[in-house]
Enzyme design. Structure first.
Site, PDB file in Angstrom:
ATOM      1  N   HIS A 298       0.834  -1.211   0.000  1.00 52.36           N
ATOM      2  CA  HIS A 298       0.000   0.000   0.000  1.00 52.36           C
ATOM      3  C   HIS A 298       0.869   1.263   0.000  1.00 52.36           C
ATOM      4  O   HIS A 298       0.922   1.969  -0.978  1.00 52.36           O
ATOM      5  CB  HIS A 298      -1.016   0.048   1.152  1.00 52.36           C
ATOM      6  CG  HIS A 298      -1.952  -1.107   1.171  1.00 52.36           C
ATOM      7  ND1 HIS A 298      -2.785  -1.398   0.125  1.00 52.36           N
ATOM      8  CD2 HIS A 298      -2.171  -2.077   2.102  1.00 52.36           C
ATOM      9  CE1 HIS A 298      -3.491  -2.489   0.407  1.00 52.36           C
ATOM     10  NE2 HIS A 298      -3.121  -2.921   1.595  1.00 52.36           N
ATOM     11  N   ASP A 349      -4.945  -8.076  -3.277  1.00 54.94           N
ATOM     12  CA  ASP A 349      -5.275  -7.880  -1.871  1.00 54.94           C
ATOM     13  C   ASP A 349      -6.590  -8.524  -1.454  1.00 54.94           C
ATOM     14  O   ASP A 349      -6.653  -9.712  -1.213  1.00 54.94           O
ATOM     15  CB  ASP A 349      -5.262  -6.370  -1.565  1.00 54.94           C
ATOM     16  CG  ASP A 349      -5.279  -6.080  -0.074  1.00 54.94           C
ATOM     17  OD1 ASP A 349      -5.296  -7.026   0.721  1.00 54.94           O
ATOM     18  OD2 ASP A 349      -5.275  -4.893   0.301  1.00 54.94           O
TER      19      ASP A 349
HETATM   20 ZN   LIG Z   1      -3.466  -6.848   2.685  1.00 54.43          ZN
END
Ligand SMILES: [Zn+2]
Length: 491
Positions: A298, A349
């Site tokens: 991220h 994800d």
């Molecule tokens: Zn994650």
């Protein structure tokens, strides 16, 4: 071991200089050779370890070749996955809330998992991945123990029951797996674990390191590294207290890839600054944990200094653009990372979207939205990020049309509803996973036209696996009863 994985199956990993003879070939109607453009009639010779040993443009296919129609590209390497999050798709998007309220629902799904249920679900998720062009996956895995936190035992195929379930799932689906065994010890800074987090924890970093060492031994005895390998992860600076980070920094073997969720949310930064006086990146860096084996997942809310630290260290920054949009995380500074020289990778994800083409496109679109200009990531760069960045994050060879590369390819139809009229060089901006005509891993065909070569339609696998998970969650004594209740609004 299933037949479709012969190429990455029982053959021992060769040394770096070993040259093995070609044992199979993949013939591509067209192949995208990066800066070399799109070539026609490309025959790729592959050795027994699944490595490219020859690339011959302008030659006919031979009997026995795997034939890919359309335009073939290097297979995409998924640098961030939580396989069980797939069960939440289409069940949380209409309720508003934030990352943090979504997380409550996710914990309920985690509570319902057993090794058998997880193997079935992960097989389906990995089949979905491989059918659209992901040829390897880094699984960020933290559901280690029983729901009450006690380890699995002999009756459950041993202490690594959950990890082995994921490994078997990947092998059945024919996707290369980097199993990132995750250290998860706390509910937040100075906050103990919640009930829903208990099964994630080993208690201390030392005990996690012991289990990781045992898992590495177990997996390496069962699978060659090009098929299943073990890496490590620190869930986040929220979930691993600073004194335990120090233990990891001191004792984690140097050859293990290390991943961490980093600055996904502003609240993580605020809590970290309050508790330690440093940003999450600076905290990890102060313990020597930021280096070229680190993948920062991220890195959405980072300072200019954080960006420089990560880039200068050679860390990989794993962007998950469709997840970051779906969970309202924010728009990360992808362009700033690139300008600083950071290596980039892509991950799916939470699997609201599982499609390397949409992930590549979302990366470019995010930059357009952020800057008000077009043309940040060209097709060559997007495919490089998807194939090589994701492989670097896993400590693997990347896929490509050059000797020494992994023979992992995804081909798309350049004349589909979505792509008709597109320049072949611009398919990265128009194709989707629905246009994938064939996927090859290690020179072996694993999916054709969205159907898995040995497992059939991913949709059928997913429907069955999610229904069985719902059933378990609904059972009166089921560990995850609250999951189904929550989904149906019976709080
Ligand atoms: Zn994650």
């Amino acid at each position: 071991m299933t037949g479709n994985m012969d190429a990455v199956g029982p053959v021992p990993a060769p040394g770096p200089d070993a040259v093995l003879p070609a044992v199979r070939a993949v013939w591509c109607e067209h192949a995208w050779l990066g800066a070399g453009g799109v070539a026609d009639a490309v025959r790729v010779e592959v050795d027994g370890a699944g490595t490219v040993v020859g690339v011959l443009p302008g030659v006919p296919a031979q009997d026995g070749d795997v034939v890919l129609s359309g335009v073939a590209f290097p297979g995409a390497a998924n640098a961030h996955s939580h396989a069980f999050h797939r069960a939440l798709r289409g069940r949380t998007h209409d309720r508003g809330g934030t990352f943090w309220t979504w997380r409550e629902t996710m914990y309920r799904a985690a509570g319902a998992l057993t090794p058998a249920l997880y193997e079935e679900l992960a097989t389906a998720v990995y089949a979905e991945m491989v059918a659209v062009g992901w040829t390897s996956v880094a699984e960020f895995h933290y559901v280690h123990h029983r729901p009450d936190g006690t380890p699995y035992g002999q009756g459950d195929s041993g202490p690594h029951a959950m990890e082995l379930a994921l490994a078997r799932a990947a092998v059945r689906a024919g996707i290369r797996l980097t199993l990132l065994d995750t250290c998860y010890l706390a509910g937040g800074f100075g906050t103990p674990l919640e009930d829903g987090q208990r099964r994630f924890s080993d208690g201390t970093a030392a005990r996690w390191l012991d289990r990781l060492a045992s898992l590495r031994t177990t997996i390496s005895a069962l699978y060659p590294a090009q098929q299943v390998s073990v890496g490590a992860a620190i869930h986040s600076v929220r979930a691993v207290p600073e004194d335990q980070l120090a233990v990891i920094a001191q004792h984690l073997p140097p050859d293990v890839p290390l991943h961490v969720h980093l600055s996904e949310q502003p609240a993580e930064n605020e809590d970290c600054l309050r508790a330690t006086g440093r940003t999450p990146t600076a905290l990890l860096d102060s313990h020597g944990l930021v280096g070229d084996r680190l993948s920062a997942v991220h890195a959405t809310h980072v300072s200019g200094r954080d960006i420089a630290v990560l880039a200068d260290a050679g860390a990989v920054v794993v962007l998950c653009p469709t997840t970051e949009a779906d969970l309202a995380d924010g728009l990360g500074p992808a362009g700033d990372f690139r300008a600083a020289g950071a290596r980039l990778a892509l991950g799916t994800d939470q699997h609201a979207v599982v499609d390397p083409w949409l992930e590549m496109r979302a990366l470019e679109h995010g930059e357009r939205l952020r800057t008000g200009r077009r043309g940040h990531f060209g097709p060559e760069e997007l495919h490089g990020i998807a194939a090589l960045g994701g492989a670097a994050a896993q400590g693997r060879r990347g896929a490509g049309f050059r000797p020494g590369c992994a023979a992992d390819f995804m081909a798309v139809d350049p004349r589909s509803t979505r792509t008709a009229g597109s320049s072949r060089a611009q398919l990265a901006y128009t194709a989707t996973g629905q246009d994938v005509t064939g996927v090859v891993v290690g020179g072996v065909l694993v999916a054709r036209d969205g159907v898995h070569a040995t497992l059939g339609r991913p949709a059928d696998l997913l429907s069955a696996a999610i229904a069985r998970l719902d059933e378990a969650a609904d059972a009166p004594t089921g560990p995850g009863r609250a999951t189904a209740n929550h989904r149906r609004g019976r709080h």
